[in-house]
Design an enzyme around this catalytic site. Structure first.
Site, PDB file in Angstrom:
ATOM      1  N   CYS B 247       0.859  -1.183   0.000  1.00 32.15           N
ATOM      2  CA  CYS B 247       0.000   0.000   0.000  1.00 32.15           C
ATOM      3  C   CYS B 247       0.891   1.227   0.000  1.00 32.15           C
ATOM      4  CB  CYS B 247      -0.986  -0.020   1.160  1.00 32.15           C
ATOM      5  SG  CYS B 247      -0.229  -0.177   2.779  1.00 32.15           S
ATOM      6  N   ARG B 252      -2.314  -0.802   5.399  1.00 35.85           N
ATOM      7  CA  ARG B 252      -3.513  -1.320   4.742  1.00 35.85           C
ATOM      8  C   ARG B 252      -3.250  -2.692   4.134  1.00 35.85           C
ATOM      9  NH1 ARG B 252      -4.779   3.675   0.873  1.00 35.85           N
ATOM     10  NH2 ARG B 252      -2.548   3.972   1.194  1.00 35.85           N
TER      11      ARG B 252
END
Lengths: 150, 308
Positions: B247, B252
């Site tokens: 990410c 994430r």
């Protein structure tokens, strides 16, 4: 970079933070978060009158009322959800430190004021940028308003 | 001592159902011997506004990251952290947090780097616990310090470095950022501050699957069938695939790593935590702009050698 003087109320808040250990500084920020007042009805019923500060990690909306000459006193209104206590805390510090001051004094607030709270290590520089963004937005809106009047 | 898993039907569909617990299970087991509940949030003050009774807080930035080098804490640091939080090597650790467990999944991934065996997520995280009106408290938990062994961090199986990703090109890559970050229209999440990537775009051949697609409206994980449709169907992953997820800084993609590893059962999934804040600044690594995944450039092997 603005290098004016820090208004007395805000200077007092900075001193309060500086006098504490890091965990207690976070606790103080949490107190500001809890004490952030709800919006008055004229705004809570009209969220479209507020604008979002997108640089904050959590939703933060603000609006201002700028009074008449000569002083153009500035009144600030913030809204952020309870699940964003750090953002609410930043807003609370700015509200208590700046609300009601003449526009010129708010414009003169040094841009590095957020760094002076001594929270950068615990909060991270990235998160601190949210507070800088709020201050920047407040100043920009004051400038726009004064320009519109001129 | 580890606790028996939550055996509800939804979880039974997943590859490793023992990695999730429901709010019902957690409420029934609070205070059980051998259980430590950990809250890990993006907002550094959220825990202090109220947390699950007995839960301890772990802050990703100040406690899991090394403060100087861009790296995670080492074995000695992890041992001290665990001891201070009252976690033993055989504790059952249940982690929960804000934003669909985004940061909780990151913490779980770091626990896994140290081989902590029994670490689980609360399905739905903090939001669902609060939404269900369950107990929260601002009381600080009574933590009894433990003795946690110094375990060397093992980056080899679930963490990828830049050079590993260059060598990996040609095998499946999942970009879990927002659509505009993938195309290069922006280098940071919508509504997030700029974190300084000099170039926008994605790693060649990466499929775009924004991380939050794995979560339902209420923040719980989507069902096995829904997840299979997204990752095997749309993104084209197949059994036996060697997958790297990335990410912006690796948080994430930890969430997606959890989904692929524990919910869908892929056995070789690595999180590239350098992610876009490294790749988008690195000299001479290949980048693709736009909505198409793009091709592996022929010159990439030379770059891979240089980055090792």
């Amino acid at each position: 970079m603005t290098t004016g003087t820090v208004p007395a109320k805000l200077a007092e808040i900075i001193d309060d933070f500086q006098d504490l250990t890091e965990p207690d500084r976070l606790q103080l920020l949490l107190d500001f978060s809890r004490e952030l007042p709800a919006l008055p009805e004229r705004y809570s019923d009209h969220p479209e009158l507020l604008e979002q500060v997108v640089e904050c990690q959590s939703p933060l909306f603000l609006t201002m009322e700028i009074g008449e000459a000569p002083g153009h006193p500035v009144h600030l209104f913030f809204s952020a959800p309870p699940e964003a206590p750090t953002t609410r805390g930043f807003a609370g510090v700015l509200l208590e430190g700046l609300d009601g001051l003449p526009a010129a004094e708010v414009l003169a607030v040094p841009d590095d004021v957020p760094d002076r709270l001594g929270l950068t290590r615990a909060i991270t520089p990235l998160r601190m940028r949210g507070m800088s963004a709020m201050l920047g937005r407040i100043k920009r809106k004051i400038r726009e308003s004064v320009r519109d009047e001129a | 001592m580890t606790l028996a898993p939550d055996t509800q039907d939804k979880f039974a569909e997943y590859a490793h159902p023992e990695r999730l617990v429901s709010t019902d299970w957690l409420a029934a087991h609070l205070g059980a011997d051998g259980l430590v509940v950990v809250e890990s949030d993006e907002d550094v003050l959220l825990y202090e506004t109220g947390h699950i009774p007995g839960a301890v807080k772990i802050d990703w930035h100040t406690e899991l990251n090394d403060e100087v080098t861009r790296d995670y804490i080492d074995g000695a640091g992890f041992s001290r952290l665990m001891a201070a939080k009252g976690i033993a090597r055989d504790s059952t650790v249940v982690i929960y947090g804000d934003k669909s467990n985004w940061w909780a999944a990151y913490a779980l991934w770091v626990f896994t780097l140290f081989g902590h065996e029994d670490v689980r997520l609360l399905d739905g995280g903090r939001d669902i616990w609060v939404a269900e009106g369950r107990d929260i408290t601002t009381d600080r938990p009574d933590v009894v310090a433990t003795d946690y062994p110094v375990v060397e961090r093992d980056d080899s199986s679930i963490r990828a470095y830049l050079g590993d990703v260059l060598e990996h090109l040609g095998k499946p890559l999942i970009d879990v950022r927002s659509g505009d970050e993938y195309t290069g229209a922006r280098t940071t999440m919508p509504a997030y501050p700029e974190e300084g990537a000099l170039r926008g775009g994605h790693i060649p051949t990466a499929a775009s699957v924004p991380w939050a697609r794995a979560a339902a409206e209420d923040g719980t994980f989507r069902t096995r069938a829904e997840l299979d449709a997204i990752y095997r169907g749309e993104a084209g992953l197949k059994d036996g695939d060697d997958v790297v997820a990335y990410c912006r800084i690796g948080e994430r993609s930890s969430h997606t790593w959890f989904v692929l590893t524990h919910l869908l059962g892929f056995e070789r999934v690595r999180n590239y935590d350098g992610s876009w804040t490294e790749w988008g600044n690195a000299v001479r690594v290949p980048i693709v702009r736009g909505t198409e995944p793009g091709e592996v450039p022929v010159s990439v092997n030379r770059s891979a050698q240089a980055a090792r």
